[in-house]
Write an enzyme that holds these catalytic residues in place. Structure first.
Site, short mmCIF file in Angstrom:
data_model
loop_
_atom_site.label_atom_id
_atom_site.label_comp_id
_atom_site.label_asym_id
_atom_site.label_seq_id
_atom_site.Cartn_x
_atom_site.Cartn_y
_atom_site.Cartn_z
N SER A 11 -12.61 27.13 19.06
CA SER A 11 -12.50 25.79 19.63
C SER A 11 -13.82 25.14 20.01
CB SER A 11 -11.58 25.82 20.86
OG SER A 11 -10.24 25.98 20.44
N GLY A 251 -14.50 29.18 22.59
CA GLY A 251 -13.58 29.26 21.47
C GLY A 251 -13.09 30.67 21.23
#
Length: 307
Positions: A11, A251
Site C-alpha cells: 500500500s 504496505g
C-alpha cells in the site's frame, strides 16, 4: 535480506497514485470535490452505493463509504488466488456486493482502484504509465516498477514468507499483484522509497496547495492502521515520542513483504522492510518502534549512519 533488495511495497503504492491524482488536480484536469460519477458514470451504483455521492477526495482519504474487496470471504485464503489475473472493475464490482463499512473512515484498497480508473479516464493513459512519467522516471527510481502479470520480482530481491493453512512457512515471493493495482502492486527498494518520500514532502512533486491538501488528515481507525495514526490523501501521519509526527505510508502483501517509509519533522527519513508480516500486536509495535527510534535518536552515531 539486504538493504538494496527489491521487495513488494504493497500500500505504499497508494502514495504514488495519490501524488498523480493531486498533480492532475493542480493542472485543473480533475477536481478533488467532484463526484466519481462525473468521471466514471455508472461504475458505482446499486447495493446502496452511489458514485454521485462519493468524491475524489473521499477515495483518497478513505471516507468514501466503500468496502474493501479484500474483506470478501474468498480472500481469507489468498494463497488460492496468488496466480490469478484481476481487473480493477472486477474487484470494484465484488466490493459493491459487500455490506457498507460501519465507520466513517474505512481503509479500503477499493478506493484506489477507482482513483486509478479516474486517472485513466482523465489522461487517456493507465495509472502505471502516468506514475512512471510523472514520478518514477523524473526521480530516477531505477528499482521501482509495476510488475503487471509477472509473478516474479525482477532483479536482486528478498524472498518473502507467510504461514500456510497447515501452519508451515510458505515462500510467497511469487505473486500476481494485479489484485493490488493502483493501490498496492509496486515493487521498490528502501532507497527508492526514501527518495520518493523526501521529494514529495520537500514539495518537488506537488505545488504547495496540493501538498497541503495531502496533509489534511483525519483520525484513522486503529484496527485498520494503528493507534495514533491519522490519514490524509494517500499519506499517514503518526506521533513521535520526541514530538511532532512522521509522514509516510506502510504496505503489506499477503506473500509476506511488509514495507514502511517515513519522514520526520526535520526531514530525516527511514524506510523499513520485512520479509514476513508480523503476526502479533507486539511484533507490529516493535516494527513501528524502530521508526520512532530511527527518527528520534539524534546521537552522533546515528547521525553519521543513514537510517
Amino acid at each position: 535480506m539486504n538493504t538494496t533488495d527489491r521487495l513488494r511495497v504493497g500500500s505504499v503504492t497508494k502514495t504514488f497514485t495519490a501524488t498523480v491524482v493531486l498533480q492532475l488536480a493542480a493542472e485543473h484536469r480533475l477536481s478533488l470535490d467532484a463526484p466519481v460519477e462525473r468521471y466514471l458514470p455508472g461504475l458505482i451504483r446499486g447495493h446502496g452505493y452511489d458514485g454521485r455521492r462519493i468524491t475524489v477526495r473521499g477515495l483518497l482519504q478513505h471516507t468514501s463509504g466503500l468496502p474493501d474487496y479484500l474483506d470478501a470471504p474468498e480472500w481469507e485464503n489468498p494463497q488460492a488466488l496468488r496466480y490469478r489475473h484481476f481487473e480493477p472493475r472486477e474487484l470494484i464490482a465484488r466490493a459493491l456486493r459487500l455490506p457498507p463499512p460501519k465507520q466513517t473512515w474505512h481503509y479500503a484498497t477499493t478506493n484506489y482502484l477507482v482513483a486509478g480508473l479516474i486517472v485513466r479516464e482523465v489522461t487517456g493513459h493507465s495509472t502505471e504509465a502516468e506514475t512512471i512519467r510523472r514520478v518514477i522516471a523524473p526521480l530516477g527510481l531505477r528499482d521501482t516498477y509495476w510488475p503487471g502479470d509477472d509473478p516474479r520480482v525482477q532483479g536482486p530481491h528478498s524472498e518473502s514468507y507467510f504461514t500456510g493453512a497447515d501452519g508451515h512457512r510458505v515462500d510467497g515471493t511469487d505473486w500476481n499483484m494485479t489484485f493490488g493495482g493502483a493501490g498496492g502492486a509496486l515493487v521498490s527498494t528502501q532507497a527508492d522509497l526514501t527518495r520518493f518520500a523526501t521529494a514529495l514532502l520537500d514539495g518537488r512533486l506537488l505545488p504547495p496547495a496540493q501538498l497541503a491538501e495531502m496533509r489534511r488528515s483525519l483520525p484513522a481507525d486503529p484496527d485498520r492502521l494503528w493507534p495514533g495514526a491519522r490519514y490524509g490523501l494517500g499519506l499517514i501521519s503518526t506521533p513521535l515520542s520526541c514530538g511532532g509526527s512522521w509522514w509516510g505510508h506502510a504496505g503489506t502483501v499477503p506473500g509476506g513483504h511488509r514495507a514502511l517509509v517515513a519522514v520526520g519533522p526535520g526531514g530525516r527519513t527511514v524506510a523499513l522492510a520485512l520479509n514476513q508480516v508480523p503476526d502479533t500486536l507486539r511484533a507490529e509495535q516493535d516494527f513501528l518502534d524502530v521508526v520512532d527510534k530511527a527518527l528520534c535518536d539524534h546521537s552522533p552515531t546515528t547521525e553519521r549512519t543513514p537510517a
